[in-house]
Write a protein that holds these residues in place. Sequence first.
Motif, PDB file in Angstrom:
ATOM      1  N   SER A 220       0.882  -1.178   0.000  1.00  0.00           N
ATOM      2  CA  SER A 220       0.000   0.000   0.000  1.00  0.00           C
ATOM      3  C   SER A 220       0.918   1.226   0.000  1.00  0.00           C
ATOM      4  N   TRP A 221       1.121   1.813  -1.168  1.00  0.00           N
ATOM      5  CA  TRP A 221       2.101   2.889  -1.327  1.00  0.00           C
ATOM      6  C   TRP A 221       1.533   4.234  -0.903  1.00  0.00           C
ATOM      7  N   VAL A 222       2.381   5.053  -0.274  1.00  0.00           N
ATOM      8  CA  VAL A 222       2.047   6.445   0.042  1.00  0.00           C
ATOM      9  C   VAL A 222       3.259   7.306  -0.319  1.00  0.00           C
ATOM     10  N   PRO A 223       3.064   8.600  -0.572  1.00  0.00           N
ATOM     11  CA  PRO A 223       4.215   9.469  -0.868  1.00  0.00           C
ATOM     12  C   PRO A 223       5.203   9.486   0.291  1.00  0.00           C
ATOM     13  N   ASP A 224       6.483   9.496  -0.040  1.00  0.00           N
ATOM     14  CA  ASP A 224       7.549   9.495   0.972  1.00  0.00           C
ATOM     15  C   ASP A 224       8.687  10.361   0.436  1.00  0.00           C
ATOM     16  N   VAL A 225       8.779  11.586   0.931  1.00  0.00           N
ATOM     17  CA  VAL A 225       9.752  12.542   0.383  1.00  0.00           C
ATOM     18  C   VAL A 225      11.196  12.142   0.674  1.00  0.00           C
ATOM     19  N   ALA A 226      11.410  11.336   1.682  1.00  0.00           N
ATOM     20  CA  ALA A 226      12.783  10.938   2.037  1.00  0.00           C
ATOM     21  C   ALA A 226      13.340   9.874   1.096  1.00  0.00           C
ATOM     22  N   LEU A 227      12.474   9.250   0.310  1.00  0.00           N
ATOM     23  CA  LEU A 227      12.935   8.122  -0.499  1.00  0.00           C
ATOM     24  C   LEU A 227      13.927   8.511  -1.585  1.00  0.00           C
ATOM     25  N   GLY A 228      13.847   9.725  -2.092  1.00  0.00           N
ATOM     26  CA  GLY A 228      14.770  10.141  -3.150  1.00  0.00           C
ATOM     27  C   GLY A 228      16.220   9.998  -2.728  1.00  0.00           C
ATOM     28  N   TYR A 229      16.549  10.583  -1.586  1.00  0.00           N
ATOM     29  CA  TYR A 229      17.919  10.497  -1.074  1.00  0.00           C
ATOM     30  C   TYR A 229      18.268   9.069  -0.678  1.00  0.00           C
ATOM     31  N   MET A 230      17.330   8.401  -0.015  1.00  0.00           N
ATOM     32  CA  MET A 230      17.603   7.039   0.447  1.00  0.00           C
ATOM     33  C   MET A 230      17.862   6.102  -0.727  1.00  0.00           C
ATOM     34  N   LEU A 231      17.084   6.244  -1.789  1.00  0.00           N
ATOM     35  CA  LEU A 231      17.279   5.389  -2.963  1.00  0.00           C
ATOM     36  C   LEU A 231      18.654   5.580  -3.574  1.00  0.00           C
ATOM     37  N   MET A 232      19.131   6.826  -3.642  1.00  0.00           N
ATOM     38  CA  MET A 232      20.473   7.064  -4.178  1.00  0.00           C
ATOM     39  C   MET A 232      21.527   6.354  -3.337  1.00  0.00           C
ATOM     40  N   THR A 233      21.361   6.408  -2.021  1.00  0.00           N
ATOM     41  CA  THR A 233      22.307   5.734  -1.121  1.00  0.00           C
ATOM     42  C   THR A 233      22.270   4.228  -1.323  1.00  0.00           C
ATOM     43  N   TRP A 234      21.064   3.674  -1.402  1.00  0.00           N
ATOM     44  CA  TRP A 234      20.926   2.227  -1.577  1.00  0.00           C
ATOM     45  C   TRP A 234      21.512   1.776  -2.910  1.00  0.00           C
ATOM     46  N   GLU A 235      21.114   2.458  -3.986  1.00  0.00           N
ATOM     47  CA  GLU A 235      21.552   2.026  -5.315  1.00  0.00           C
ATOM     48  C   GLU A 235      23.072   2.081  -5.451  1.00  0.00           C
ATOM     49  N   THR A 236      23.692   3.063  -4.833  1.00  0.00           N
ATOM     50  CA  THR A 236      25.157   3.143  -4.853  1.00  0.00           C
ATOM     51  C   THR A 236      25.777   1.951  -4.136  1.00  0.00           C
ATOM     52  N   ALA A 237      25.148   1.522  -3.064  1.00  0.00           N
ATOM     53  CA  ALA A 237      25.694   0.415  -2.267  1.00  0.00           C
ATOM     54  C   ALA A 237      25.670  -0.915  -3.015  1.00  0.00           C
ATOM     55  N   TRP A 238      24.774  -1.066  -3.986  1.00  0.00           N
ATOM     56  CA  TRP A 238      24.666  -2.346  -4.696  1.00  0.00           C
ATOM     57  C   TRP A 238      25.659  -2.473  -5.844  1.00  0.00           C
ATOM     58  N   LEU A 239      26.389  -1.421  -6.157  1.00  0.00           N
ATOM     59  CA  LEU A 239      27.321  -1.456  -7.295  1.00  0.00           C
ATOM     60  C   LEU A 239      28.405  -2.507  -7.075  1.00  0.00           C
ATOM     61  N   PRO A 240      28.947  -3.050  -8.171  1.00  0.00           N
ATOM     62  CA  PRO A 240      30.004  -4.072  -8.043  1.00  0.00           C
ATOM     63  C   PRO A 240      31.205  -3.565  -7.261  1.00  0.00           C
ATOM     64  N   ALA A 241      31.751  -4.441  -6.439  1.00  0.00           N
ATOM     65  CA  ALA A 241      32.976  -4.151  -5.689  1.00  0.00           C
ATOM     66  C   ALA A 241      34.057  -5.100  -6.198  1.00  0.00           C
ATOM     67  N   PRO A 242      35.015  -4.603  -6.999  1.00  0.00           N
ATOM     68  CA  PRO A 242      36.013  -5.484  -7.616  1.00  0.00           C
ATOM     69  C   PRO A 242      36.842  -6.236  -6.572  1.00  0.00           C
ATOM     70  N   ILE A 243      37.209  -7.458  -6.932  1.00  0.00           N
ATOM     71  CA  ILE A 243      38.119  -8.268  -6.119  1.00  0.00           C
ATOM     72  C   ILE A 243      39.392  -8.434  -6.932  1.00  0.00           C
ATOM     73  N   ALA A 244      40.471  -7.799  -6.500  1.00  0.00           N
ATOM     74  CA  ALA A 244      41.704  -7.735  -7.288  1.00  0.00           C
ATOM     75  C   ALA A 244      42.261  -9.111  -7.630  1.00  0.00           C
ATOM     76  N   GLU A 245      42.079 -10.071  -6.727  1.00  0.00           N
ATOM     77  CA  GLU A 245      42.660 -11.402  -6.926  1.00  0.00           C
ATOM     78  C   GLU A 245      42.006 -12.186  -8.066  1.00  0.00           C
ATOM     79  N   ILE A 246      40.765 -11.836  -8.423  1.00  0.00           N
ATOM     80  CA  ILE A 246      40.046 -12.573  -9.473  1.00  0.00           C
ATOM     81  C   ILE A 246      40.123 -11.756 -10.766  1.00  0.00           C
ATOM     82  N   THR A 247      40.898 -12.253 -11.726  1.00  0.00           N
ATOM     83  CA  THR A 247      41.139 -11.507 -12.968  1.00  0.00           C
ATOM     84  C   THR A 247      40.223 -11.937 -14.112  1.00  0.00           C
TER      85      THR A 247
END
Length: 200
Positions: A72-99
């Motif tokens: 049941s969705w309602v407007p949430d003004v804080a979601l804009g900033y929170m979504l940017m934080t979340w989406e950045t966190a899901w980005l790939p994190a390279p592992i140097a040992e695996i080429t």
Amino acid sequence: MSNFLGPLDPDSRIPPRQQTRVAAFLISAHGALARQFALALPARLEVAWQTELNAQFYRETEIVSLLMRATSWVPDVALGYMLMTWETAWLPAPIAEITDPPLAQAVHLATLAHAVHAAIRPAALVPVEANPQDPFVMALRRIEFESGRLLQAQILFLRGPNLAPYRDAVSAALEQRHVGVRKLWRETLESIGIDAAGAE
């Protein structure tokens, strides 16, 4: 702060504001996994572990679709900033040992998916008195059930022979992912008055 979602409305349903915030976080996490699994899928499956990418892609897509319809969705003004934080966190994190790029991408996905499925327990937030026929309640319980099944596949891959030479690097990457996902989940819950310790 409470350990559970609520207070419930007269129909024993979870407040829409809490539904919106929790669902947005889960859709961000599972949506990121679905997108990344889709990009990782080769046109032709060459090795056995790639077949699991296909299955995981469809499961993550189903979770997102379920939440979109059950919330049941309602407007949430804080979601804009929170979504940017979340989406950045899901980005790939390279592992140097695996080429090997495909293997490195698979490890990134497996560690992120493992953290999302193991660290986030949405059904633990549902109070006993919640309406069991509430679509949102049913969705949270379904997601936790599916997470348990998906987790087994990620464990098998991360412990498999393909990654034996990189065991220490993979373990370190997995731990970092767990710490990051737990932190974001805690912050999200605390923003709607939930004691995060009770949901872990």
